[in-house]
Design a protein around this motif. Structure first.
Motif, PDB file in Angstrom:
ATOM      1  N   ARG A   1       0.824  -1.211   0.000  1.00  0.00           N
ATOM      2  CA  ARG A   1       0.000   0.000   0.000  1.00  0.00           C
ATOM      3  C   ARG A   1       0.860   1.265   0.000  1.00  0.00           C
ATOM      4  N   SER A   2       2.155   1.103  -0.121  1.00  0.00           N
ATOM      5  CA  SER A   2       3.054   2.258  -0.052  1.00  0.00           C
ATOM      6  C   SER A   2       3.122   2.967  -1.407  1.00  0.00           C
ATOM      7  N   THR A   3       3.835   4.096  -1.464  1.00  0.00           N
ATOM      8  CA  THR A   3       4.039   4.733  -2.774  1.00  0.00           C
ATOM      9  C   THR A   3       5.214   4.100  -3.497  1.00  0.00           C
ATOM     10  N   ALA A   4       5.987   3.285  -2.774  1.00  0.00           N
ATOM     11  CA  ALA A   4       7.029   2.469  -3.418  1.00  0.00           C
ATOM     12  C   ALA A   4       8.027   3.311  -4.194  1.00  0.00           C
ATOM     13  N   LYS A   5       8.540   4.336  -3.538  1.00  0.00           N
ATOM     14  CA  LYS A   5       9.608   5.140  -4.125  1.00  0.00           C
ATOM     15  C   LYS A   5      10.941   4.617  -3.592  1.00  0.00           C
ATOM     16  N   ILE A   6      11.831   4.305  -4.499  1.00  0.00           N
ATOM     17  CA  ILE A   6      13.156   3.805  -4.096  1.00  0.00           C
ATOM     18  C   ILE A   6      14.096   4.996  -4.140  1.00  0.00           C
ATOM     19  N   THR A   7      14.193   5.684  -3.021  1.00  0.00           N
ATOM     20  CA  THR A   7      14.910   6.961  -3.047  1.00  0.00           C
ATOM     21  C   THR A   7      15.523   7.285  -1.692  1.00  0.00           C
ATOM     22  N   THR A   8      16.611   8.027  -1.727  1.00  0.00           N
ATOM     23  CA  THR A   8      17.182   8.571  -0.497  1.00  0.00           C
ATOM     24  C   THR A   8      16.555   9.930  -0.174  1.00  0.00           C
ATOM     25  N   GLN A   9      15.692  10.421  -1.064  1.00  0.00           N
ATOM     26  CA  GLN A   9      15.044  11.716  -0.809  1.00  0.00           C
ATOM     27  C   GLN A   9      13.772  11.494  -0.001  1.00  0.00           C
ATOM     28  N   HIS A  10      13.824  11.848   1.245  1.00  0.00           N
ATOM     29  CA  HIS A  10      12.691  11.610   2.142  1.00  0.00           C
ATOM     30  C   HIS A  10      12.115  12.956   2.583  1.00  0.00           C
ATOM     31  N   ALA A  11      11.632  13.734   1.613  1.00  0.00           N
ATOM     32  CA  ALA A  11      11.131  15.098   1.848  1.00  0.00           C
ATOM     33  C   ALA A  11      12.239  15.908   2.534  1.00  0.00           C
ATOM     34  N   LEU A  12      11.884  16.697   3.553  1.00  0.00           N
ATOM     35  CA  LEU A  12      12.917  17.490   4.239  1.00  0.00           C
ATOM     36  C   LEU A  12      13.435  16.659   5.410  1.00  0.00           C
ATOM     37  N   ILE A  13      14.555  15.995   5.250  1.00  0.00           N
ATOM     38  CA  ILE A  13      15.043  15.109   6.314  1.00  0.00           C
ATOM     39  C   ILE A  13      16.476  15.433   6.719  1.00  0.00           C
ATOM     40  N   TYR A  14      17.359  15.726   5.776  1.00  0.00           N
ATOM     41  CA  TYR A  14      18.786  15.804   6.130  1.00  0.00           C
ATOM     42  C   TYR A  14      19.120  17.043   6.964  1.00  0.00           C
ATOM     43  N   ARG A  15      18.470  18.176   6.659  1.00  0.00           N
ATOM     44  CA  ARG A  15      18.689  19.364   7.496  1.00  0.00           C
ATOM     45  C   ARG A  15      18.248  19.051   8.929  1.00  0.00           C
ATOM     46  N   HIS A  16      17.071  18.421   9.020  1.00  0.00           N
ATOM     47  CA  HIS A  16      16.523  18.072  10.332  1.00  0.00           C
ATOM     48  C   HIS A  16      17.470  17.121  11.077  1.00  0.00           C
ATOM     49  N   LEU A  17      17.950  16.086  10.398  1.00  0.00           N
ATOM     50  CA  LEU A  17      18.809  15.113  11.078  1.00  0.00           C
ATOM     51  C   LEU A  17      20.132  15.750  11.506  1.00  0.00           C
TER      52      LEU A  17
END
Ligand code: FES
Length: 491
Positions: A70-86
């Motif tokens: 049921r997921s959108t099944a995107k194979i990506t390292t882009q997880h919206a806005l994540i790296y600035r936050h992390l």
């Protein structure tokens, strides 16, 4: 309630050939028993089989038909806005690990699709995070810088290549999308080809430790040295996971589309309400899949309205035709936006492994955590153990319980096809009418920890507003942490 268009169910599941693994009958022994045939479970299983371990997989329903399907099944390292936050919250080192781990997960999927010749509509696509608001452009710029800091290729654009106005976009080139159910069916075939045994319609009703781990189903039991609970939310864990996470849902719709070229890529917006878009296909042709904003499972008494709003947004902004499919997908958020995976209590519960809390980015995170768990079982240290540490501290006020949204005063308030909760003294009854108007009832008390369920008027399920268990209208379990059905009640 307005009539919802489209067939209920995920387009990915509909486009895949259904599996037909047997139900577990009798007792088995194995090196490892995996509970759940989703992306974590089958990744772990295949990795263990490749290492020569004997593996049994127990699936409560059907392979690849639940959360992964049921997921959108995107194979990506882009997880919206994540790296600035992390970088700002857990530091550069763990942010780097998150980027590297998800890159490894993406590569593992591509490698297995090639090595096992899995037909799963894998397509290379660029991934975009976009905003339509001038005031949020700075966040996209900051994310581009953060992504580059952890070594990811990230291009800043003035607009996203979509048919509506945007003010900034971040592009990660050469990511990918696929049909996740077809992929999991391919993994399942690779598991059985290496001697792994898969059983469907075999829900784990108890998981206990004797000299080895013992997983019991209605039809049998499996004894194994290691157990991997890969059920999205854990159905059991020596360290409670339900209170470290927050269940959340999205509405998803797949529309017929004549020409997929105007939406060439995978897109996620950061504005409120947020939307996620990608293309796909089923047997009848190309589709455009759109997701609406998240909401806490069981906290909305009118989920159908969310589908109507999503359809309205898609018709206004995208070249879509008829609604083909519609479904809700569920996942769990964590406070730090990093999943929990590994062995939560190696001292008191050695050999008990879990993975949960994927924050809606379970394809690459699920693959890398499944790989990590298998490697740890095989005695191979993993670089990602600290990142995903399932016993790390968490803010105790992160998880919130909700209340039933479906209390009605009498069965007369329940229309055909609808459900409601009636309170009679201490007893709470979940009543629903089938489309012919016949009234049925089960207990409204969730079998996990006793919260009162809400009626989901789109999926026609009973959804628990505390830890996200989902039950079919007849009370049978669709999604844990509950393991037992809602009790039957005679009206
Ligand atoms: Fe925990 Fe229902 S899922 S009480």
């Amino acid at each position: 309630m307005a009539i919802l268009l489209g067939q209920p169910g995920s387009c990915w599941v509909a486009a895949a050939t259904a599996t037909d693994f047997p139900r577990l009958e009798g007792s088995l022994r194995a090196d490892a028993v995996v509970v759940g045939a989703g992306i974590v479970g089958l990744t772990t299983a295949l990795r263990l089989c490749e290492a020569g371990r004997s593996v049994v997989v127990l699936e409560g329903l059907r392979t690849g038909g639940q959360v992964t399907g049921r997921s959108t099944a995107k194979i990506t390292t882009q997880h919206a806005l994540i790296y600035r936050h992390l970088i700002d919250t857990v530091g550069l080192e763990l942010a780097q690990d998150y980027a590297d781990a998800n890159s490894a997960g993406a590569q593992q999927i591509r490698d297995w699709v090639n090595n096992h010749a899995i037909a799963c509509d894998l397509d290379s696509k660029d991934a975009y995070t976009y905003t339509c608001s001038e005031s949020r452009r700075a966040e996209v710029v900051a994310e581009a810088e953060a992504a580059r800091q952890v070594g990811l290729e990230a291009d800043l654009l003035d607009r996203a290549p979509v048919p509506f106005e945007t003010t900034a976009a971040l592009r990660f080139p050469d990511q990918a999308q696929f049909n996740p159910t077809m992929y999991l069916i391919g993994l399942a075939a690779a598991v059985t080809a290496r001697g792994g045994r898969i059983f469907e319609n075999s829900r784990a009703t108890s998981i206990d430790e004797a000299s080895r781990w013992r997983v019991v189903t209605d039809g049998g039991a499996v004894d194994a040295g290691d157990v991997i609970v890969a059920t999205n939310m854990t159905v059991k864990s020596p360290v409670g996971m339900a209170n470290r996470t927050q269940p959340r849902c999205h509405t998803a719709m797949a529309f017929r589309i004549d020409d997929p070229r105007p939406v060439d890529g995978m897109f996620i917006g950061i504005d409120d309400p947020t939307h996620s878009i990608r293309t796909g296909r089923d047997a009848e042709g190309p589709l455009l899949v759109a997701l609406g904003p998240k909401f806490n499972t069981g906290w909305d008494g009118d989920v159908a309205r969310r589908f109507i709003e999503l359809e309205k947004w898609a018709r206004k902004n995208l070249p879509v035709g008829d609604v083909a499919w519609r479904w809700c997908n569920e996942d769990y958020d964590t406070a730090d936006r990093i999943p929990y995976a590994g062995e939560p209590d190696p001292t008191k519960a050695a050999g008990f492994h879990i993975a949960t809390g994927f924050n809606a980015w379970g394809i690459t995170n699920g693959t890398v955590t499944g790989t990590m768990i298998a490697d740890l079982i095989c005695g191979r240290p993993s670089r990602w153990q600290k990142l995903y540490d399932p016993a790390r501290p968490y803010p105790e006020d992160f998880h919130k319980n909700g209340r039933s949204q479906s209390i009605v005063s009498s069965t007369h308030d329940i229309a055909p096809g609808m459900g409601g909760v009636i309170v009679r003294g201490d007893e709470k009854i979940a009543a629903w009418r089938d489309t012919e108007g016949a009234l049925r009832a089960v207990s409204a008390t969730c079998t996990h920890k006793g919260c009162t369920v809400s009626w989901n008027n789109a999926d026609r399920t009973w959804d628990c507003p505390c830890h996200g268990s989902i039950f079919a209208a007849d009370g049978s379990v669709i999604h844990g942490p509950a393991r037992k059905p809602l009790a039957q009640i005679a009206l």
